[in-house]
Motif scaffolding. Structure first.
Motif, PDB file in Angstrom:
ATOM      1  N   ASP A   1      51.087  15.264   3.109  1.00 39.04           N
ATOM      2  CA  ASP A   1      51.265  13.863   3.497  1.00 39.04           C
ATOM      3  C   ASP A   1      51.376  13.827   5.014  1.00 39.04           C
ATOM      4  O   ASP A   1      51.401  14.869   5.675  1.00 39.04           O
ATOM      5  N   THR A   2      51.445  12.642   5.576  1.00 38.68           N
ATOM      6  CA  THR A   2      51.379  12.544   7.037  1.00 38.68           C
ATOM      7  C   THR A   2      52.669  12.978   7.722  1.00 38.68           C
ATOM      8  O   THR A   2      52.729  13.009   8.951  1.00 38.68           O
ATOM      9  N   GLU A   3      53.676  13.294   6.930  1.00 36.13           N
ATOM     10  CA  GLU A   3      54.897  13.848   7.509  1.00 36.13           C
ATOM     11  C   GLU A   3      54.915  15.366   7.433  1.00 36.13           C
ATOM     12  O   GLU A   3      55.903  16.006   7.795  1.00 36.13           O
ATOM     13  N   GLY A   4      53.830  15.929   6.891  1.00 34.69           N
ATOM     14  CA  GLY A   4      53.725  17.381   6.852  1.00 34.69           C
ATOM     15  C   GLY A   4      54.254  18.020   5.584  1.00 34.69           C
ATOM     16  O   GLY A   4      54.428  19.240   5.532  1.00 34.69           O
ATOM     17  N   ASN A   5      54.505  17.228   4.562  1.00 35.29           N
ATOM     18  CA  ASN A   5      54.967  17.800   3.291  1.00 35.29           C
ATOM     19  C   ASN A   5      53.758  18.271   2.489  1.00 35.29           C
ATOM     20  O   ASN A   5      52.816  17.497   2.268  1.00 35.29           O
ATOM     21  N   LEU A   6      53.802  19.517   2.064  1.00 37.33           N
ATOM     22  CA  LEU A   6      52.692  20.093   1.304  1.00 37.33           C
ATOM     23  C   LEU A   6      52.659  19.496  -0.096  1.00 37.33           C
ATOM     24  O   LEU A   6      53.651  19.527  -0.822  1.00 37.33           O
ATOM     25  N   LEU A   7      51.514  18.952  -0.478  1.00 41.48           N
ATOM     26  CA  LEU A   7      51.378  18.339  -1.795  1.00 41.48           C
ATOM     27  C   LEU A   7      50.728  19.289  -2.780  1.00 41.48           C
ATOM     28  O   LEU A   7      51.206  19.476  -3.884  1.00 41.48           O
ATOM     29  N   ARG A   8      49.629  19.894  -2.406  1.00 43.34           N
ATOM     30  CA  ARG A   8      48.986  20.889  -3.253  1.00 43.34           C
ATOM     31  C   ARG A   8      47.904  21.607  -2.475  1.00 43.34           C
ATOM     32  O   ARG A   8      47.621  21.251  -1.322  1.00 43.34           O
ATOM     33  N   ALA A   9      47.304  22.613  -3.088  1.00 44.84           N
ATOM     34  CA  ALA A   9      46.272  23.405  -2.418  1.00 44.84           C
ATOM     35  C   ALA A   9      45.173  23.729  -3.410  1.00 44.84           C
ATOM     36  O   ALA A   9      45.404  23.741  -4.634  1.00 44.84           O
ATOM     37  N   PHE A  10      43.987  23.983  -2.903  1.00 46.16           N
ATOM     38  CA  PHE A  10      42.871  24.294  -3.805  1.00 46.16           C
ATOM     39  C   PHE A  10      41.859  25.175  -3.093  1.00 46.16           C
ATOM     40  O   PHE A  10      41.926  25.361  -1.862  1.00 46.16           O
ATOM     41  N   ALA A  11      40.924  25.707  -3.868  1.00 47.63           N
ATOM     42  CA  ALA A  11      39.914  26.639  -3.337  1.00 47.63           C
ATOM     43  C   ALA A  11      38.703  26.606  -4.259  1.00 47.63           C
ATOM     44  O   ALA A  11      38.799  26.123  -5.398  1.00 47.63           O
ATOM     45  N   PRO A  12      37.561  27.100  -3.806  1.00 45.23           N
ATOM     46  CA  PRO A  12      36.386  27.128  -4.682  1.00 45.23           C
ATOM     47  C   PRO A  12      36.661  27.955  -5.932  1.00 45.23           C
ATOM     48  O   PRO A  12      37.319  29.003  -5.859  1.00 45.23           O
ATOM     49  N   PRO A  13      36.179  27.501  -7.093  1.00 46.19           N
ATOM     50  CA  PRO A  13      36.423  28.252  -8.330  1.00 46.19           C
ATOM     51  C   PRO A  13      35.759  29.624  -8.277  1.00 46.19           C
ATOM     52  O   PRO A  13      34.747  29.809  -7.613  1.00 46.19           O
ATOM     53  N   ARG A  14      36.381  30.581  -8.945  1.00 40.73           N
ATOM     54  CA  ARG A  14      35.873  31.938  -9.100  1.00 40.73           C
ATOM     55  C   ARG A  14      35.848  32.727  -7.803  1.00 40.73           C
ATOM     56  O   ARG A  14      35.181  33.763  -7.726  1.00 40.73           O
ATOM     57  N   THR A  15      36.504  32.290  -6.768  1.00 43.75           N
ATOM     58  CA  THR A  15      36.482  33.058  -5.518  1.00 43.75           C
ATOM     59  C   THR A  15      37.856  33.620  -5.215  1.00 43.75           C
ATOM     60  O   THR A  15      38.873  33.023  -5.549  1.00 43.75           O
ATOM     61  N   THR A  16      37.865  34.786  -4.568  1.00 41.74           N
ATOM     62  CA  THR A  16      39.101  35.338  -4.034  1.00 41.74           C
ATOM     63  C   THR A  16      39.175  34.988  -2.551  1.00 41.74           C
ATOM     64  O   THR A  16      38.198  34.515  -1.969  1.00 41.74           O
ATOM     65  N   ALA A  17      40.329  35.268  -1.950  1.00 43.35           N
ATOM     66  CA  ALA A  17      40.494  34.939  -0.533  1.00 43.35           C
ATOM     67  C   ALA A  17      39.452  35.648   0.324  1.00 43.35           C
ATOM     68  O   ALA A  17      38.972  35.096   1.314  1.00 43.35           O
ATOM     69  N   ALA A  18      39.087  36.860  -0.066  1.00 43.60           N
ATOM     70  CA  ALA A  18      38.123  37.630   0.736  1.00 43.60           C
ATOM     71  C   ALA A  18      36.700  37.140   0.547  1.00 43.60           C
ATOM     72  O   ALA A  18      35.801  37.574   1.271  1.00 43.60           O
ATOM     73  N   GLU A  19      36.485  36.272  -0.428  1.00 41.70           N
ATOM     74  CA  GLU A  19      35.126  35.800  -0.705  1.00 41.70           C
ATOM     75  C   GLU A  19      34.884  34.383  -0.191  1.00 41.70           C
ATOM     76  O   GLU A  19      33.823  33.815  -0.447  1.00 41.70           O
ATOM     77  N   ARG A  20      35.854  33.797   0.448  1.00 42.33           N
ATOM     78  CA  ARG A  20      35.668  32.429   0.929  1.00 42.33           C
ATOM     79  C   ARG A  20      36.166  32.312   2.376  1.00 42.33           C
ATOM     80  O   ARG A  20      37.042  33.068   2.801  1.00 42.33           O
ATOM     81  N   ALA A  21      35.576  31.382   3.087  1.00 39.85           N
ATOM     82  CA  ALA A  21      35.973  31.131   4.477  1.00 39.85           C
ATOM     83  C   ALA A  21      35.792  29.649   4.766  1.00 39.85           C
ATOM     84  O   ALA A  21      34.832  29.239   5.413  1.00 39.85           O
ATOM     85  N   PRO A  22      36.713  28.813   4.273  1.00 36.52           N
ATOM     86  CA  PRO A  22      36.613  27.376   4.543  1.00 36.52           C
ATOM     87  C   PRO A  22      36.788  27.102   6.035  1.00 36.52           C
ATOM     88  O   PRO A  22      37.609  27.747   6.688  1.00 36.52           O
ATOM     89  N   VAL A  23      36.008  26.166   6.553  1.00 36.92           N
ATOM     90  CA  VAL A  23      36.083  25.918   7.998  1.00 36.92           C
ATOM     91  C   VAL A  23      36.399  24.436   8.265  1.00 36.92           C
ATOM     92  O   VAL A  23      37.534  24.084   8.527  1.00 36.92           O
ATOM     93  N   TYR A  24      35.399  23.587   8.171  1.00 35.98           N
ATOM     94  CA  TYR A  24      35.636  22.178   8.475  1.00 35.98           C
ATOM     95  C   TYR A  24      35.659  21.351   7.200  1.00 35.98           C
ATOM     96  O   TYR A  24      35.104  21.764   6.162  1.00 35.98           O
ATOM     97  N   VAL A  25      36.276  20.180   7.276  1.00 35.17           N
ATOM     98  CA  VAL A  25      36.465  19.336   6.103  1.00 35.17           C
ATOM     99  C   VAL A  25      36.217  17.882   6.496  1.00 35.17           C
ATOM    100  O   VAL A  25      36.536  17.461   7.610  1.00 35.17           O
ATOM    101  N   ALA A  26      35.612  17.119   5.575  1.00 32.36           N
ATOM    102  CA  ALA A  26      35.386  15.685   5.776  1.00 32.36           C
ATOM    103  C   ALA A  26      35.660  14.970   4.461  1.00 32.36           C
ATOM    104  O   ALA A  26      35.588  15.580   3.378  1.00 32.36           O
ATOM    105  N   VAL A  27      35.969  13.707   4.550  1.00 26.66           N
ATOM    106  CA  VAL A  27      36.280  12.912   3.368  1.00 26.66           C
ATOM    107  C   VAL A  27      35.384  11.680   3.373  1.00 26.66           C
ATOM    108  O   VAL A  27      35.284  10.985   4.406  1.00 26.66           O
ATOM    109  N   ASP A  28      34.712  11.402   2.235  1.00 32.41           N
ATOM    110  CA  ASP A  28      33.855  10.212   2.207  1.00 32.41           C
ATOM    111  C   ASP A  28      34.680   8.971   1.859  1.00 32.41           C
ATOM    112  O   ASP A  28      35.895   9.054   1.620  1.00 32.41           O
ATOM    113  N   ALA A  29      34.017   7.828   1.827  1.00 26.91           N
ATOM    114  CA  ALA A  29      34.744   6.564   1.633  1.00 26.91           C
ATOM    115  C   ALA A  29      35.430   6.497   0.284  1.00 26.91           C
ATOM    116  O   ALA A  29      36.397   5.747   0.099  1.00 26.91           O
ATOM    117  N   ARG A  30      34.936   7.281  -0.690  1.00 24.07           N
ATOM    118  CA  ARG A  30      35.573   7.305  -2.006  1.00 24.07           C
ATOM    119  C   ARG A  30      36.745   8.273  -2.078  1.00 24.07           C
ATOM    120  O   ARG A  30      37.359   8.403  -3.125  1.00 24.07           O
TER     121      ARG A  30
END
Lengths: 433, 314
Positions: free
Chosen positions: A142-171
């Motif tokens: 939330d905008t006060e910095g409280n962690l709500l939840r976390a997610f990652a691509p299915p079937r991947t381990t940390a060593a198999e993914r490298a998320p970089v930038y993020v965008a949100v559409d109007a929906r």
């Protein structure tokens, strides 16, 4: 002319002569006035007048005391709020800010490992932050910095993914680029996996639909770049596999939406550093099992004025221009609405000279905020006019509050709050105008 | 015909000059190849507003490198955190870069390697490191002249060495022949090692540099002596620099053993890097292989003692 000498018996020329007040008639028994029976109310007595005056004075006093009490409460409220979390006045009171002065540091939150990308939800009540280290998750705050939840691509381990930038559409759907997976993963607002954009003209659901003849439901399919098979469930719920699709020839890095709802992606595939512009159809579709958006691009790899080297992010300003953070060329590259190169901004030294520009964000006044990862600052330029101008920079290098250690991205809320990923300090900083 | 022969050396000289002009001083990117009016300096330095030593805009060398070469790959295709080359190869450039998509980098990774967490690394975040074979026995405390960073071994401004390796490391000269990969041969996941590539390691781990058997003079321990080995180091340490076939061993690069392979130099010689990954490894060690250093995979390329078996096949 001889002046008249002043004596005690004569009035002082500079002091007004004391006048004798006229005799006050007895209010209770006025002489010469008709009796009350004649139709006129009797005049109040002196005591009554005095009493009314006192009552009026009391009321006035109470009103003043009440006003003082309310003001005291207001000040007390603001003071207590400030003590709990110091904020500048414009944030506490909704005062429109029209002057150009640097923002103030508010606070930081830390439940992130090497944060890289950041984006706000359409309602601006949530932040999506990608992690470059640790478990490499996408985290919702939330905008006060409280962690709500976390997610990652299915079937991947940390060593198999490298998320970089993020965008949100109007929906409210969340798009995350991944450098190891060479893809853009799409989730709903809660982080539930929806689909993967495997290339400019292919999604995972489309690939499965083409090979099986049915449209897979979100959450029933997955593909990890490091596996040779695509996993899905058939309509009967049985687990099935398909040979993996051909490896994409793109490397999506930056991702953003413009005001028209166009998906903007920077592609850093070897020798083809460019910007891809997807038609608004992408954001308008309910699903992407038939993914045929119109896509056009501009830019190529190189150091020349109209070339790009690791373009990290792109935004579209109010004049319809594409502004690209041309990372390794250390500059902003400006292109017109047709993708024709126009100018460079942020070259050379001085406060406006960029080192390694990464994340970009425009505010409502067309002030472009550029995160300078190696410069350890955020530099702000005025893009409201045809010729952009440098305004100011904020932040210094370090680990204290308001100091940056390789910041990477920024999101701006309509209330003037700035959210900046501070990568090597493992935190997100919140600033405000 | 003969009267035109004098033109031959002129032609050859011209061709040589043209060839040199096209040879980059570095492996590309911002690391070298600067023009007299380059803007590249400002990427990392500020003349009057620097924040760290060497006029750097930041204090941490490791984080500076990771700002491009980290897992995000925001400024480089060589992701040294995961040991991956992350540039998708487009068909038009297929002949120019032979590195596979997500190919494993030659140096290994600092966080992951082959999609598994590392078990040992050359910690280059500025920590003062032990340099075994630098005049002290393995396991003793550090005696490097300074803390280890990426820039201890690599020259960010480019060098004539392979992979912009420094010509001087830890105060010792390093001679590593340049392999001209050029755009046609540039390759991040296949070795193009010069035969003297071990010299990079020798700069710090000199006492392990054994080049001939049964000779007390075959090591180059930088004058620090071999007291910890009792004199004849070749008796106690594996040789490098010899051809793989010495002693009748199998070709670890072409033949391998049980599906495992090890890289060799250009002349098919064994180098330190044949068995060790300079950045970090995810190899796992079981009971015997960890003794006497628990949970230490010693930068080895393969699990346990797989590196022995690939050549010796006992």
């Amino acid at each position: 002319m001889t002046p008249t000498p002043w004596t005690d018996d004569t009035p002082h020329p500079l002091v007004p002569e004391e006048t004798t007040p006229p005799p006050v008639a007895d209010a209770a028994e006025p002489e010469g006035l008709p009796p009350a029976e004649a139709g006129l109310a009797p005049l109040p007595s002196q005591a009554e007048v005095k009493s009314e005056d006192e009552a009026r004075q009391r009321r006035r006093l109470w009103a003043v005391l009440l006003a003082l009490l309310l003001a005291l409460c207001g000040v007390g409220f603001l003071f207590s709020r400030y003590v709990r979390r110091p904020e500048p006045l414009p944030e506490m009171l909704p005062v429109p800010v029209e002057v150009n002065y640097p923002p103030h540091f508010l606070f930081a939150f830390y439940d992130v490992n090497g944060p890289l990308g950041i984006a706000l939800s359409p309602s601006e009540d949530r932040l999506y932050v990608t992690e470059g280290e640790g478990d490499r998750l996408v985290k919702i705050f939330d905008t006060e910095g409280n962690l709500l939840r976390a997610f990652a691509p299915p079937r991947t381990t940390a060593a198999e993914r490298a998320p970089v930038y993020v965008a949100v559409d109007a929906r409210g759907r969340v798009y995350v680029t991944d450098r190891l997976q060479h893809a853009i993963f799409v989730y709903d607002a809660e982080g539930n996996y929806l689909d993967t954009i495997l290339g400019p003209d292919l999604t995972l659901s489309e690939y499965i639909a083409k090979h099986t003849g049915f449209k897979p439901r979100p959450g029933t399919f997955a593909y990890d770049w490091f596996e040779e098979e695509v996993h899905y469930q058939d309509p009967q719920g049985r687990r099935r596999t398909l040979p993996r699709p051909d490896r994409p020839t793109w490397a999506p890095l930056g991702v953003a939406f413009d005001a028209q709802g166009r998906l903007l992606v920077t592609d850093v595939a070897l020798g083809a550093h460019r910007v891809l512009v997807f038609s608004p159809q992408v954001a308008a579709q309910d699903d992407w099992s038939d993914f045929q958006p119109e896509v056009w691009s501009f830019g190529e790899f190189g150091e020349a004025e109209d070339q790009l080297q690791f373009p990290n992010m792109v935004v579209v300003d109010a004049l319809g221009r594409f502004v690209v953070s041309d990372g390794n060329n250390g500059r902003l590259s400006v292109w017109d609405a047709q993708g024709v190169w126009q100018m460079l901004v942020g070259t050379g030294g001085g406060g406006g000279g960029l080192n390694l520009p990464r994340g970009l964000a425009l505010d409502a006044r067309q002030r472009l905020h550029v995160v300078d990862a190696v410069g350890q600052v955020v530099r702000v330029y005025d893009f409201s006019e045809a010729q952009p101008e440098f305004l100011f920079a904020f932040g210094t290098a370090g680990t204290l509050s308001g100091q940056f250690h390789y910041p990477n991205d920024i999101a701006i809320a309509s209330d003037g709050r700035l959210y900046i990923t501070d990568r090597a300090n493992d935190r997100v900083q919140v600033w405000s105008y | 015909m003969r009267k035109w022969l004098w033109l031959l050396p002129v032609f050859l000289s011209g061709a040589l000059l043209l060839n040199l002009a096209g040879t980059a001083w570095a492996n590309g990117g911002p690391h070298g190849g600067y023009t007299p009016t380059t803007d590249a300096c400002a990427g990392c330095h500020r003349a009057h507003t620097a924040q760290g030593p060497n006029l750097l805009t930041a204090t941490s060398t490791y984080e500076l490198c990771m700002s491009c070469h980290g897992a995000a790959g925001t400024g480089a295709d060589t992701n040294v955190a995961d040991g991956k080359f992350v540039a998708a190869r487009s068909p038009s450039t297929e002949g120019e870069a032979n590195t596979a998509d997500n190919g494993d980098l030659l140096g290994g990774g600092f966080v992951n390697y082959k999609t598994a967490a590392v078990t040992s690394i050359h910690n280059s975040d500025g920590t003062l490191m032990a340099a075994w074979g630098f005049g002290v026995a393995r396991g003793q405390t550090a005696n490097l002249p300074s803390s280890l960073t990426c820039a201890s071994c690599h020259d960010p401004h480019g060098s004539p060495n392979y992979r912009i390796l420094r010509e001087q490391i830890a105060g010792n000269a390093v001679t590593v022949d340049q392999v001209d990969e050029g755009p046609a041969n540039k390759d991040y996941d296949d070795e193009h090692w010069p035969d003297n590539v071990s010299n990079v390691c020798v700069a710090c781990h000199g006492a392990y540099h054994v080049t001939r058997p049964n000779s007390a003079e075959d090591n180059s321990d930088n004058g620090s002596g071999n007291a910890d080995y009792g004199g004849d180091i070749s008796t106690y340490a594996h040789r490098v620099g010899m051809n793989y076939a010495y002693g009748g061993n199998a070709d670890p690069e072409a033949t391998g053993y049980g599906g495992y392979f090890l890289p060799l130099t250009a002349s098919k010689n064994v180098a330190c890097q044949t068995c060790h990954l300079p950045h970090g490894t995810s190899a796992s060690m079981s009971t015997l292989a960890t003794a006497p250093f628990t949970n230490d995979s010693a930068l080895l390329r393969l699990d346990n003692r797989g590196v022995c078996e690939v050549c010796h096949q006992k």
